[in-house]
Design an enzyme around this catalytic site. Sequence first.
Site, mmCIF file in Angstrom:
data_model
loop_
_atom_site.group_PDB
_atom_site.id
_atom_site.type_symbol
_atom_site.label_atom_id
_atom_site.label_comp_id
_atom_site.label_asym_id
_atom_site.label_seq_id
_atom_site.Cartn_x
_atom_site.Cartn_y
_atom_site.Cartn_z
ATOM 1 N N GLU A 27 2.105 7.359 -2.653
ATOM 2 C CA GLU A 27 3.121 7.336 -1.597
ATOM 3 C C GLU A 27 4.457 7.797 -2.174
ATOM 4 O O GLU A 27 4.669 7.758 -3.387
ATOM 5 C CB GLU A 27 3.271 5.907 -1.052
ATOM 6 C CG GLU A 27 2.029 5.384 -0.358
ATOM 7 C CD GLU A 27 1.598 6.270 0.797
ATOM 8 O OE1 GLU A 27 2.378 6.464 1.741
ATOM 9 O OE2 GLU A 27 0.462 6.792 0.752
ATOM 10 N N VAL B 203 -0.020 16.568 3.055
ATOM 11 C CA VAL B 203 -1.054 16.606 4.099
ATOM 12 C C VAL B 203 -0.755 17.690 5.128
ATOM 13 O O VAL B 203 -1.625 18.493 5.490
ATOM 14 C CB VAL B 203 -1.177 15.223 4.791
ATOM 15 C CG1 VAL B 203 -2.346 15.232 5.777
ATOM 16 C CG2 VAL B 203 -1.356 14.110 3.766
ATOM 17 N N GLY C 173 -5.226 12.657 -1.170
ATOM 18 C CA GLY C 173 -5.159 14.071 -1.557
ATOM 19 C C GLY C 173 -5.178 14.982 -0.345
ATOM 20 O O GLY C 173 -5.618 14.603 0.729
ATOM 21 N N ASP D 87 0.011 -0.739 0.326
ATOM 22 C CA ASP D 87 -0.672 0.339 1.051
ATOM 23 C C ASP D 87 -2.101 -0.103 1.431
ATOM 24 O O ASP D 87 -2.546 0.131 2.553
ATOM 25 C CB ASP D 87 -0.700 1.600 0.170
ATOM 26 C CG ASP D 87 -1.444 2.751 0.831
ATOM 27 O OD1 ASP D 87 -0.894 3.352 1.777
ATOM 28 O OD2 ASP D 87 -2.595 3.033 0.429
ATOM 29 N N LYS E 70 -0.379 5.011 7.990
ATOM 30 C CA LYS E 70 -0.893 3.637 7.970
ATOM 31 C C LYS E 70 0.206 2.596 7.951
ATOM 32 O O LYS E 70 0.053 1.519 8.536
ATOM 33 C CB LYS E 70 -1.854 3.429 6.808
ATOM 34 C CG LYS E 70 -1.315 3.735 5.422
ATOM 35 C CD LYS E 70 -1.535 5.162 5.023
ATOM 36 C CE LYS E 70 -0.719 5.557 3.848
ATOM 37 N NZ LYS E 70 -1.434 6.299 2.841
ATOM 38 N N LYS F 175 -3.740 -0.570 5.281
ATOM 39 C CA LYS F 175 -5.024 -0.015 5.731
ATOM 40 C C LYS F 175 -5.963 -1.130 6.191
ATOM 41 O O LYS F 175 -6.681 -0.989 7.178
ATOM 42 C CB LYS F 175 -5.656 0.797 4.595
ATOM 43 C CG LYS F 175 -4.858 2.061 4.290
ATOM 44 C CD LYS F 175 -5.228 2.630 2.953
ATOM 45 C CE LYS F 175 -4.506 3.935 2.670
ATOM 46 N NZ LYS F 175 -4.606 4.354 1.266
#
Length: 432
Positions: A191, A14, A303, A202, A105, A206
Amino acid sequence: MDKVNVGLIGLGTVGSGVAKMLLTRREFLARRAGIPLALRRVCVRHPRRNRSVHVDERLVTGNPRNILQDPDIQVVVELVGGIHPAKEIILEAIKNGKSVVTANKALLAHHGEELFRAASRKGVDFYFEASVAAGIPIIKSLREALIGNDIEVLYGILNGTTNFILTEMARGDGRSFQSALKEAQDRGYAERNPSLDLRGIDSAHKLAILVLLAFGKTVRPGQIYAEGIREITANDVRYAHDFGCTIKLLGIAKRDGEELEVRVHPTLLPNSHPLSSVSGVHNAVSVKGDLVGDLVLYGQGAGRLPTTSAVIADLVDVARNLKYGSPQRVPPPLPVKRIRRLRRIGEIEGRYYFRFSCIDRPGVLSRIARILGAHRISIASVLQKDRRREHIVPVVMMTHDAKERDVEEALAEIDRLPAVRRKSVSIRMERG
Ligand code: NDP
Ligand code: HSE
């Protein structure tokens, strides 16, 4: 103020997308934000590593303090991941009066309330759009666009990796779970520890963030029932299809008065359900508000580029707030006392898909049906697959509405029958 200086911590999947946009879309973003955004410093764990994005080496540091203690940096973007040292980084940034943007998150699910309170006290902005469903603007929707709604229900496909794997398994060309997972990892969806994706953790992280925004309740990850996709086989995907359904890993939050159920698990969705056709790395969130009615947001859930899109949007919001002297125009979310009780998984009720692995012998099916009946579970339809006498064959069925606790007890009893050779599989169904 003539520009907003950004300190970026983390330059992985990211972070490298964010750095690239800040470096290559300078004028475009300045026009959109009304003020230039300057990448002032980047912190990584291995400063000498070759990167997919070229950042002037004079900007790169291995020490986060060089960002956190730089008085000229107004915004810290945390893209390190995990709990430590991300938490300490964010707390120090806030203490030093810097606004924060994060995609983390796991950290927000575990310590969001503490971090939001710290930002609120200090009067700095705290943005986290990329933390849920990457490119889908669900955080902004809940924090701003839907703020006048009383939310009743929220469903989400919240994990790109598992949705990618389930979609690949449904293709029917015999692709293995492991090979689909490897591709999701190579594409940067998973991850660092992919078991967080596969075990539904995960998605639970969220969902905890969405529940705070939608229902004003802090729910700790340990309070969310989470079941992953490890037990789902390509055959389950096929059999679900025979019942006119698709299997998705769903995050579900439903309010009933002052009670809330919050859970993550593989779910059979009828093919007519809007989330059933969400495939590959795509995510979708469906929200029902008392004013807006049903609303579905759909887009790429993991992504580099979709996540970069969300981080850049947050940066532009923060830059605008700094430019106009209006930090906390949208305040960090804090809990409100409305939900009084979280329902336990044993309390839920719905339809179920079962797969039993039993010896194909006369009388086995009727014994299973008797046990189900004794636990108030009535069968809606049955398929017996691949009949081969005296071999282990799958028997799959759909039930009418049943209580989770009854299902647990019935399956435990069925699994003790000598003719049942493997642990039975049950998948909950949602009609939406
Ligand atoms: P990566 O593992 O690809 O990148 C992590 C980056 O953090 C690396 O550049 C690493 O440095 C750096 N880093 C790690 N530890 C430290 C440290 N102690 N000090 C300074 N830098 C450090 O992660 P992603 O980019 O995939 O994810 C970042 C965050 O975004 C996570 O919270 C993730 O959950 C979230 N996210 C990810 C999405 C995705 O699709 N990948 C989508 C949405 C959210 P180095 O490169 O030197 O090792
Ligand atoms: N591992 C996460 C996923 C990244 O696959 O959805 C996006 O949050």
